[in-house]
Design an enzyme around this catalytic site. Sequence first.
Site, PDB file in Angstrom:
ATOM      1  N   SER A 297       0.810  -1.210   0.000  1.00 61.28           N
ATOM      2  CA  SER A 297       0.000   0.000   0.000  1.00 61.28           C
ATOM      3  C   SER A 297       0.855   1.278   0.000  1.00 61.28           C
ATOM      4  CB  SER A 297      -0.953  -0.039   1.195  1.00 61.28           C
ATOM      5  OG  SER A 297      -1.948   0.943   1.066  1.00 61.28           O
ATOM      6  N   ASP A 308       9.764   5.516 -10.597  1.00 64.41           N
ATOM      7  CA  ASP A 308       9.352   6.066 -11.887  1.00 64.41           C
ATOM      8  C   ASP A 308      10.079   7.368 -12.217  1.00 64.41           C
ATOM      9  OD1 ASP A 308       7.721   3.946 -12.300  1.00 64.41           O
ATOM     10  OD2 ASP A 308       5.827   5.035 -12.154  1.00 64.41           O
ATOM     11  N   LYS A 322      -0.789  -4.274  -3.136  1.00 61.68           N
ATOM     12  CA  LYS A 322      -2.095  -3.745  -2.710  1.00 61.68           C
ATOM     13  C   LYS A 322      -2.256  -2.350  -3.313  1.00 61.68           C
ATOM     14  CE  LYS A 322      -4.886  -2.501   1.305  1.00 61.68           C
ATOM     15  NZ  LYS A 322      -5.037  -1.067   0.970  1.00 61.68           N
TER      16      LYS A 322
END
Length: 456
Positions: A297, A308, A322
Amino acid sequence: MHSHPLTIMIRSIFTLILCCCLSVSSVLAETDKQERDLYRDLETFANVLTLIQQYYVDEVDSGKVLTGAINGMLSSLDPHSAYMTAEDFRALEEETSGSFTGIGVEISIRDGVLTAVTPIEGTPADRQGIQPGDQIVRINGKLTKTMNLMEAVKMLRGEVGTKVTITIHRKQWKTPKDYTLTREAIPLVSVNSMVLEPGYGYIRISNFQTSTTKDVVSALAGLRKKERLQGLILDLRNNPGGLLDQAVNVSDLFLDKGVIVTTKGRFKEEQMVFEAHPTGGGNTFSMVVLVNSGSASGSEIVAGALQDHKRAIILGTTTFGKGSVQTVLPLPEGAGLRLTTAKYYTPSGDSIQATGIKPDMIVPLVPVIPETENVTEAAAANTTIREKDLPNHLKNETLAPGYRPAKEKEMGNQEENFQRVDEIEQVSKRLEKDNQLRTALIILKSLDFAADQATD
């Protein structure tokens, strides 16, 4: 055959619900067929309840039956949606504020089985060796297959000092094993930090709670006091997540621009884009982020954003996966509904739901097998003994009452040096046991060396 009075009342309630549903459906342009299906399903529910009330072998607690129906309805949606009683709601508030009582393991329902997401560091579950992915098949002898998430949480928690037995099945085992754990107050110390080597710091975030961002800022300031910070290892292993805003804010500390995470749901209010703000260039050091299968999460949001944007190298093993956001909706009399309202996406637009964040460098943790099982020897090896710790040690006469040493400042520096030696010993032991941490430190130093060579 006359209808039970409770059934008549429930039918009235369902008629009211139906009217609300039909009103909402017109706004949402639902088809007539969907409206008829909804009415038929509600009518079926009322008929089933009538039959239960009239023919079930024992007298039925209608409140218990309706709660069971609500739980069944929510568990059919996904593993993270759940109904919370007032007691459950209070427990959730305590947990996000910093502490709770239990065995210290984050749980979820995966493929219909109660599963350990991650043990919290230093808790009974962690000390007993519970691992991410362990299936909890029984709690105090009761099968968990029929439990919803909140029921399982309630059984695992309890008064300090009481015991709970959980039956664990692990993929490598032929048969399940029982673990009896003693419940403790679980203080959720969100952030810990230390200096690994001059210029290289380490920050561990165990979960995201209300004070996490503030604590990370303080940790960074503490690391900078000792040396110019050239590189940082951010440890998110076995971090089950927590508050979304805190995961976003922590990511923001290390990014100057760009998207951190995007959430997408059915309605406009769930379509949100969280972006980074300029930090003034203060956090430009090299970074390695440690993750594993227990990182879930919020920790996946941080790792995904830094990966990224090529702000950090992600090292370890694939994360839990998740990728959904839960909203807690209050209900009357202190109860609440924990409902999945959106999915989140990394800056590149990828959903990590059920796939996880794949590290840039796959480095499995290699457990260290102790050379001795002798507890006394192991304890002695991990304890620093000095002259002053020995029984009947000779006193330093220069420190007698009334005597003022000429080199008080030097004595103070000596004590600081002793403390630093202790810190170095602790770091050395940690690096010796943790091959992922060792690899991360080597990478950080290599990045700095390459940068220096480029400028030369």
